[in-house]
Design a protein around this motif. Structure first.
Motif, PDB file in Angstrom:
ATOM      1  N   PRO A 178      32.727  31.881  51.927  1.00  9.39           N
ATOM      2  CA  PRO A 178      33.985  31.296  52.391  1.00  9.39           C
ATOM      3  C   PRO A 178      33.985  29.792  52.102  1.00  9.39           C
ATOM      4  CG  PRO A 178      33.009  32.685  54.087  1.00  9.39           C
ATOM      5  CD  PRO A 178      31.972  32.524  53.019  1.00  9.39           C
ATOM      6  N   GLU A 179      35.165  29.229  51.878  1.00  4.71           N
ATOM      7  CA  GLU A 179      35.255  27.808  51.528  1.00  4.71           C
ATOM      8  C   GLU A 179      34.611  26.916  52.581  1.00  4.71           C
ATOM      9  OE1 GLU A 179      38.574  24.532  50.026  1.00  4.71           O
ATOM     10  OE2 GLU A 179      39.210  26.480  50.823  1.00  4.71           O
ATOM     11  N   ALA A 180      34.658  27.328  53.840  1.00  5.22           N
ATOM     12  CA  ALA A 180      34.092  26.517  54.917  1.00  5.22           C
ATOM     13  C   ALA A 180      32.594  26.310  54.768  1.00  5.22           C
ATOM     14  CB  ALA A 180      34.395  27.169  56.267  1.00  5.22           C
ATOM     15  N   GLN A 181      31.929  27.182  53.998  1.00  4.54           N
ATOM     16  CA  GLN A 181      30.475  27.072  53.841  1.00  4.54           C
ATOM     17  C   GLN A 181      30.050  26.250  52.636  1.00  4.54           C
ATOM     18  OE1 GLN A 181      28.553  30.928  54.032  1.00  4.54           O
ATOM     19  NE2 GLN A 181      29.711  31.532  55.849  1.00  4.54           N
ATOM     20  N   VAL A 182      31.006  25.803  51.839  1.00  5.40           N
ATOM     21  CA  VAL A 182      30.658  25.030  50.642  1.00  5.40           C
ATOM     22  C   VAL A 182      30.001  23.704  51.022  1.00  5.40           C
ATOM     23  CG1 VAL A 182      31.573  23.832  48.615  1.00  5.40           C
ATOM     24  CG2 VAL A 182      32.387  26.124  49.181  1.00  5.40           C
ATOM     25  N   ASP A 183      30.539  23.027  52.034  1.00  2.00           N
ATOM     26  CA  ASP A 183      29.950  21.758  52.468  1.00  2.00           C
ATOM     27  C   ASP A 183      28.557  21.961  53.049  1.00  2.00           C
ATOM     28  OD1 ASP A 183      32.086  20.139  51.704  1.00  2.00           O
ATOM     29  OD2 ASP A 183      33.158  20.501  53.581  1.00  2.00           O
ATOM     30  N   ILE A 184      28.340  23.101  53.701  1.00  2.00           N
ATOM     31  CA  ILE A 184      27.009  23.398  54.237  1.00  2.00           C
ATOM     32  C   ILE A 184      26.020  23.574  53.086  1.00  2.00           C
ATOM     33  CG2 ILE A 184      25.637  24.965  55.677  1.00  2.00           C
ATOM     34  CD1 ILE A 184      28.243  25.741  57.100  1.00  2.00           C
ATOM     35  N   HIS A 185      26.478  24.220  52.019  1.00  2.00           N
ATOM     36  CA  HIS A 185      25.623  24.376  50.849  1.00  2.00           C
ATOM     37  C   HIS A 185      25.249  23.020  50.261  1.00  2.00           C
ATOM     38  CE1 HIS A 185      24.888  24.774  46.482  1.00  2.00           C
ATOM     39  NE2 HIS A 185      24.223  25.842  46.855  1.00  2.00           N
ATOM     40  N   THR A 186      26.199  22.095  50.255  1.00  2.00           N
ATOM     41  CA  THR A 186      25.905  20.753  49.763  1.00  2.00           C
ATOM     42  C   THR A 186      24.801  20.115  50.604  1.00  2.00           C
ATOM     43  OG1 THR A 186      28.174  20.466  48.983  1.00  2.00           O
ATOM     44  CG2 THR A 186      26.876  18.463  49.315  1.00  2.00           C
ATOM     45  N   GLY A 187      24.896  20.267  51.928  1.00  2.00           N
ATOM     46  CA  GLY A 187      23.874  19.705  52.810  1.00  2.00           C
ATOM     47  C   GLY A 187      22.524  20.368  52.671  1.00  2.00           C
ATOM     48  N   LEU A 188      22.530  21.690  52.413  1.00  2.00           N
ATOM     49  CA  LEU A 188      21.280  22.439  52.321  1.00  2.00           C
ATOM     50  C   LEU A 188      20.644  22.359  50.942  1.00  2.00           C
ATOM     51  CD1 LEU A 188      19.177  24.466  53.404  1.00  2.00           C
ATOM     52  CD2 LEU A 188      20.780  26.304  52.814  1.00  2.00           C
ATOM     53  N   SER A 189      21.412  22.694  49.913  1.00  2.00           N
ATOM     54  CA  SER A 189      20.845  22.787  48.570  1.00  2.00           C
ATOM     55  C   SER A 189      21.055  21.527  47.752  1.00  2.00           C
ATOM     56  CB  SER A 189      21.452  23.985  47.829  1.00  2.00           C
ATOM     57  OG  SER A 189      20.871  24.137  46.554  1.00  2.00           O
TER      58      SER A 189
END
Length: 283
Positions: free
Chosen positions: A162-173
């Protein structure tokens, strides 16, 4: 159609079979930075597209020279990329996005598939064992996502979220590369402190991280299980883990991902606030 890639999309439904065929005439890149170069390089190496069928644009030759070295075509005109390519990666920094969108809007049609590449996903995350996520825009269908996923898997692991998780991916990966490098450096410096030569310590630290990552991926185990497996009662590892807990490593790592994710969300909101899409794009 539009989608977003984080480490970083969109696909064109009618081009689902065109990855190896003539229909995918040209893949375009508006922006020629490291992220764009990494994606282009991955697609070319995997045989997804021929180098001469890649067209990249940038204001200067500073980054375009890297695309030319791959055998790709280049231009200083963003509109030329849209005129020539139906699948276009928008690999530009957030602060220039409004200007670029206003420039290319007159030549965008329903036949175009636009892929927004999230800033902050480094080249390292796309190499060989890289990790990316993609989120569909409201005009992108399943076949669009499947095409883009097929293309981007040439650069590493690619999963739809989901689009809401894209920023989390930026923070994680995306930011996580720097976090892991900091930990690798700290491991090596611990060994250097105890008398190991610097070069050897850094090589062993990096190899330890690589081996551990491979075991986690291949076995599919939770990290806690693997940690328990190598932790002998009264042995060296449990003493070391105790020291890490005393130093707050776990909390610091969690806080680092949280801080990077929050900053990514701030940048996304700012980019959105700065960007006024032409009426045709919102229909």
């Amino acid at each position: 159609m539009d989608e977003q890639v984080g480490g970083p999309g969109a696909g064109g439904g009618k081009m689902a079979a065109a990855v190896a065929g003539p229909e995918l005439r040209c893949v375009g890149f508006v922006g020629a930075g490291r992220m764009a170069e990494a994606i282009a390089q991955g697609l070319i190496r995997a045989g997804k597209v021929e180098a001469q069928h890649v067209l990249a644009s940038a204001p200067s030759d500073r980054n375009l020279c890297h695309f030319r070295a791959l055998g790709c075509r280049t231009t200083h005109s963003n509109q030329e990329v849209l005129h020539s390519c139906s699948l276009v990666f928008l690999a530009i920094k957030p602060h220039v996005l409004p200007t670029v969108l206003a420039e290319v809007a007159p030549v965008v049609t329903s036949e175009h598939t636009l892929v927004s590449v999230v800033a902050g996903v480094s080249l390292s995350t796309l190499e060989e064992e890289g990790a990316m996520v993609m989120a569909r825009g409201r005009h992108a269908g399943r076949s669009d996502a499947e095409l883009l996923q097929t293309l981007l898997e040439a650069c590493g692991q690619c999963e739809e979220v989901p689009e809401a998780q894209v920023d989390i991916h930026t923070g994680l990966s995306g930011s996580g590369v720097a976090f892991v490098c900091t930990f690798s450096e700290a491991l090596a410096e611990g060994a250097i402190k105890m008398g190991m030569p610097s070069g050897l310590a850094h090589r062993i630290a990096a190899q330890t991280l690589l081996g551990t990552a491979k075991m986690l991926l291949q076995k599919g185990q939770h990290p806690a299980q693997l940690r328990t497996d190598v932790c002998t009662p009264g042995g060296t590892t449990i003493y070391g883990l105790h020291a890490l807990e005393q130093g707050g490593l776990r909390a610091a790592a969690m806080s680092a991902v949280e801080a990077a994710t929050c900053r990514a969300k701030e940048l996304s909101r700012k980019s959105l606030a700065d960007c006024t899409l032409p009426p045709a794009w919102g229909s």
